[in-house]
Design a protein around this motif. Structure first.
Motif, short mmCIF file in Angstrom:
data_model
loop_
_atom_site.label_atom_id
_atom_site.label_comp_id
_atom_site.label_asym_id
_atom_site.label_seq_id
_atom_site.Cartn_x
_atom_site.Cartn_y
_atom_site.Cartn_z
N HIS A 1 7.97 1.23 -18.04
CA HIS A 1 8.51 -0.09 -18.32
C HIS A 1 9.70 -0.42 -17.41
O HIS A 1 10.62 -1.13 -17.81
CB HIS A 1 8.94 -0.23 -19.79
N MET A 2 9.65 0.05 -16.18
CA MET A 2 10.78 -0.18 -15.27
C MET A 2 10.37 0.13 -13.84
O MET A 2 9.68 1.12 -13.59
CB MET A 2 11.97 0.70 -15.67
N MET A 3 10.80 -0.73 -12.93
CA MET A 3 10.62 -0.47 -11.52
C MET A 3 11.92 0.05 -10.94
O MET A 3 13.00 -0.41 -11.34
CB MET A 3 10.17 -1.74 -10.79
N VAL B 1 0.83 -1.21 0.00
CA VAL B 1 0.00 0.00 0.00
C VAL B 1 0.86 1.26 0.00
O VAL B 1 0.55 2.25 -0.68
CB VAL B 1 -0.96 -0.01 1.22
N ARG B 2 1.97 1.24 0.73
CA ARG B 2 2.81 2.44 0.85
C ARG B 2 3.84 2.58 -0.27
O ARG B 2 4.07 3.67 -0.78
CB ARG B 2 3.52 2.44 2.20
N LYS B 3 4.45 1.45 -0.65
CA LYS B 3 5.62 1.53 -1.53
C LYS B 3 5.35 1.10 -2.97
O LYS B 3 6.17 1.38 -3.85
CB LYS B 3 6.74 0.66 -0.96
N VAL B 4 4.26 0.40 -3.21
CA VAL B 4 4.02 -0.14 -4.55
C VAL B 4 2.79 0.47 -5.21
O VAL B 4 2.88 1.05 -6.30
CB VAL B 4 3.88 -1.68 -4.50
N GLU B 5 1.64 0.34 -4.57
CA GLU B 5 0.37 0.72 -5.21
C GLU B 5 0.35 2.16 -5.73
O GLU B 5 -0.10 2.41 -6.86
CB GLU B 5 -0.79 0.49 -4.24
N PRO B 6 0.85 3.16 -4.98
CA PRO B 6 0.75 4.54 -5.48
C PRO B 6 1.62 4.81 -6.71
O PRO B 6 1.38 5.78 -7.43
CB PRO B 6 1.25 5.38 -4.29
N HIS B 7 2.60 3.96 -6.95
CA HIS B 7 3.58 4.24 -8.00
C HIS B 7 3.53 3.25 -9.17
O HIS B 7 4.16 3.50 -10.20
CB HIS B 7 5.00 4.19 -7.41
N TYR B 8 2.79 2.17 -9.02
CA TYR B 8 2.90 1.09 -9.98
C TYR B 8 2.46 1.50 -11.39
O TYR B 8 3.08 1.08 -12.38
CB TYR B 8 2.11 -0.14 -9.53
N ALA B 9 1.44 2.32 -11.51
CA ALA B 9 0.97 2.75 -12.83
C ALA B 9 2.08 3.51 -13.58
O ALA B 9 2.27 3.32 -14.78
CB ALA B 9 -0.28 3.61 -12.71
N SER B 10 2.81 4.35 -12.86
CA SER B 10 3.89 5.08 -13.51
C SER B 10 5.04 4.15 -13.86
O SER B 10 5.67 4.30 -14.91
CB SER B 10 4.39 6.22 -12.61
N TRP B 11 5.32 3.15 -13.02
CA TRP B 11 6.36 2.18 -13.36
C TRP B 11 5.95 1.40 -14.61
O TRP B 11 6.79 1.12 -15.47
CB TRP B 11 6.58 1.20 -12.22
N ASP B 12 4.68 1.06 -14.70
CA ASP B 12 4.19 0.33 -15.86
C ASP B 12 4.36 1.17 -17.12
O ASP B 12 4.76 0.66 -18.17
CB ASP B 12 2.72 -0.03 -15.65
N ALA B 13 4.06 2.46 -17.01
CA ALA B 13 4.21 3.35 -18.16
C ALA B 13 5.67 3.53 -18.55
O ALA B 13 6.00 3.67 -19.74
CB ALA B 13 3.58 4.71 -17.85
N LYS C 1 4.37 -4.72 -17.92
CA LYS C 1 5.42 -3.89 -18.49
C LYS C 1 6.37 -3.33 -17.44
O LYS C 1 7.52 -3.00 -17.75
CB LYS C 1 4.80 -2.74 -19.30
N ALA C 2 5.91 -3.20 -16.20
CA ALA C 2 6.79 -2.65 -15.16
C ALA C 2 7.98 -3.55 -14.90
O ALA C 2 9.04 -3.09 -14.45
CB ALA C 2 6.00 -2.41 -13.88
N SER C 3 7.82 -4.84 -15.16
CA SER C 3 8.91 -5.80 -14.97
C SER C 3 9.73 -5.84 -16.26
O SER C 3 9.25 -6.29 -17.30
CB SER C 3 8.34 -7.18 -14.67
N ASP C 4 10.97 -5.36 -16.19
CA ASP C 4 11.77 -5.25 -17.41
C ASP C 4 12.22 -6.62 -17.92
O ASP C 4 12.53 -7.51 -17.15
CB ASP C 4 13.00 -4.35 -17.17
N THR C 5 12.22 -6.75 -19.24
CA THR C 5 12.63 -7.98 -19.90
C THR C 5 13.55 -7.61 -21.06
O THR C 5 13.27 -6.69 -21.81
CB THR C 5 11.40 -8.74 -20.44
#
Length: 399
Positions: free
Chosen positions: A48-50, A34-46, A224-228
């Motif tokens: 293509h990198m965490m 809730v604190r470290k992932v959810e608020p940022h995940y959409a931007s990481w997905d956009a 997409k947030a998980s780089d390959t």
């Protein structure tokens, strides 16, 4: 007698499967997500990198390397239900990419270090995995080999105390963000058809290895947030101390530890199916059409009823596999069954859930659309469904 809607439970935990210590761990995992992932995940997905901070934050929260023994700074949590809890919390908030990235570290690389690493290797690498300082990837797959590991052409040639590694890998998760790759290479010096003793495993560190080049980032349809990426090795000098296990033992080591990797995907797939179902029930309860809730139409109720039973049956099957793993009784065939069933069900369930959303299901901002794209990977990653069916069918044929 008609049951009320509240009679259909969607528990965050399962009292028949999880115990108090797992639910306590769930609170830690949930707070982190809730604190470290959810608020940022959409931007990481956009993007293509965490960020690497995700790994160090997860390490600080005690969520990495759960099975690392206490003598190396870990908690020694070999009960796989703890890993299942973390997957559930990540997937519920649409962060399957983070779950799969953690899988590569904890379910594909770490087991090899724990089972086959030397004492020096464990002291050198395990504490850094725990803190998130060392992020790893699995570099087995090649452009011309796919699931056929005996077709791997990457070679390692002995040069005094070192090995010289040359070859190419593809579809490598954490390939860009990772610090080291567990590389499968042919070490028998032959050019004919590879045998069981032809391959070895090396943990190759990017920063210390001139000739270790990261190729293009592959643009996936989902997660997409998980780089390959592609990886290239051009005369990379690898210290002999980075050989993991025995020379020529690579394929046997992979076969021995494959059940955990496939179980991990089965657990994630069951979580994806559950999350898609929960979201669809909420949507069809709230959405109206022709003056009625979507869930009040008989066809919708029948469809949801089918999905509920399918998801619950999948969870029960996967949880049986988890219990078998905890008891040391899950073999490659059993793990292949669980992974095959759960990943195919996740694909089918998310497809039907998307249909129940109508046009909104096709909009990427809706969780079900993301789940639909993400679930498609699960029937491929860690062994395609076709390979798994061959494994299962061969076991049946051989009695």
């Amino acid at each position: 007698m008609t049951e009320s809607p509240s009679a259909q439970p969607f528990p965050l935990g399962d009292s028949a499967f999880y115990e108090e210590e797992h639910e306590e761990f769930r609170e830690v995992a949930r707070e982190f997500v809730v604190r470290k992932v959810e608020p940022h995940y959409a931007s990481w997905d956009a993007e293509h990198m965490m960020p690497r901070s995700l790994w160090t934050d997860a390490g600080e929260a005690g969520l990495l390397g759960l099975a690392v023994p206490e003598e190396y700074g870990g908690m020694g949590l070999t009960d796989y239900r703890f890993r299942a809890v973390l997957d559930e919390e990540l997937v519920r908030r649409g962060a399957l990419g983070a779950a799969l990235a953690f899988h590569l570290n904890d379910d594909w690389v770490l087991p090899h270090l724990l089972a086959h690493g030397t004492e020096e290797q464990k002291e050198r690498w395990l504490p850094r995995i725990l803190t998130g300082e060392l992020v790893t990837s699995v570099a087995w797959t090649e452009p011309g080999a796919g699931s056929d590991l005996r077709g791997v052409r990457t070679r390692a040639v002995r040069d005094r105390e070192d090995w010289v590694l040359t070859g190419q890998k593809t579809f490598i998760g954490n390939g860009i963000s990772g610090d080291a790759a567990l590389v499968l290479a042919r070490t028998d010096g032959r050019t004919d058809r590879a045998g069981e003793d032809s391959f070895s495993l090396f943990l190759v560190h990017k920063a210390d290895s001139p000739g270790y080049e990261v190729g293009r980032q592959l643009d996936k349809m989902g997660v997409k947030a998980s780089d390959t990426a592609e990886l290239f090795f051009e005369d990379v000098r690898v210290p002999g101390s980075n050989l993991v296990g025995t020379q020529g033992g690579g394929l046997r080591q992979i076969q021995q530890l494959l059940p955990q990797g496939r179980l991990a995907i089965a657990v994630a797939a069951a979580a994806v199916a559950r999350a898609a179902l929960e979201e669809t029930v909420r949507y069809t309860r709230d959405r109206t059409a022709f003056g009625s809730r979507v869930l009040d139409f008989q066809h919708s109720r029948f469809e949801v009823a089918d999905l509920v039973v399918e998801v619950e049956a999948t969870e029960a099957y996967v949880r049986r596999a988890v219990h078998a793993f905890n008891a040391g009784a899950l073999d490659v065939v059993g793990a292949s069954k669980a992974k095959y069933w759960a990943s195919e069900r996740a694909k089918a369930v998310t497809d039907r859930c998307l249909q129940l959303h109508g046009g909104y299901g096709y909009i990427l901002e809706y969780p079900v659309a993301q789940a639909y794209l993400a679930s498609r990977l699960l029937t491929i990653f860690g062994g395609t469904s076709e390979i798994l069916r061959e494994t299962i069918g061969r076991a049946v044929a051989e009695g």
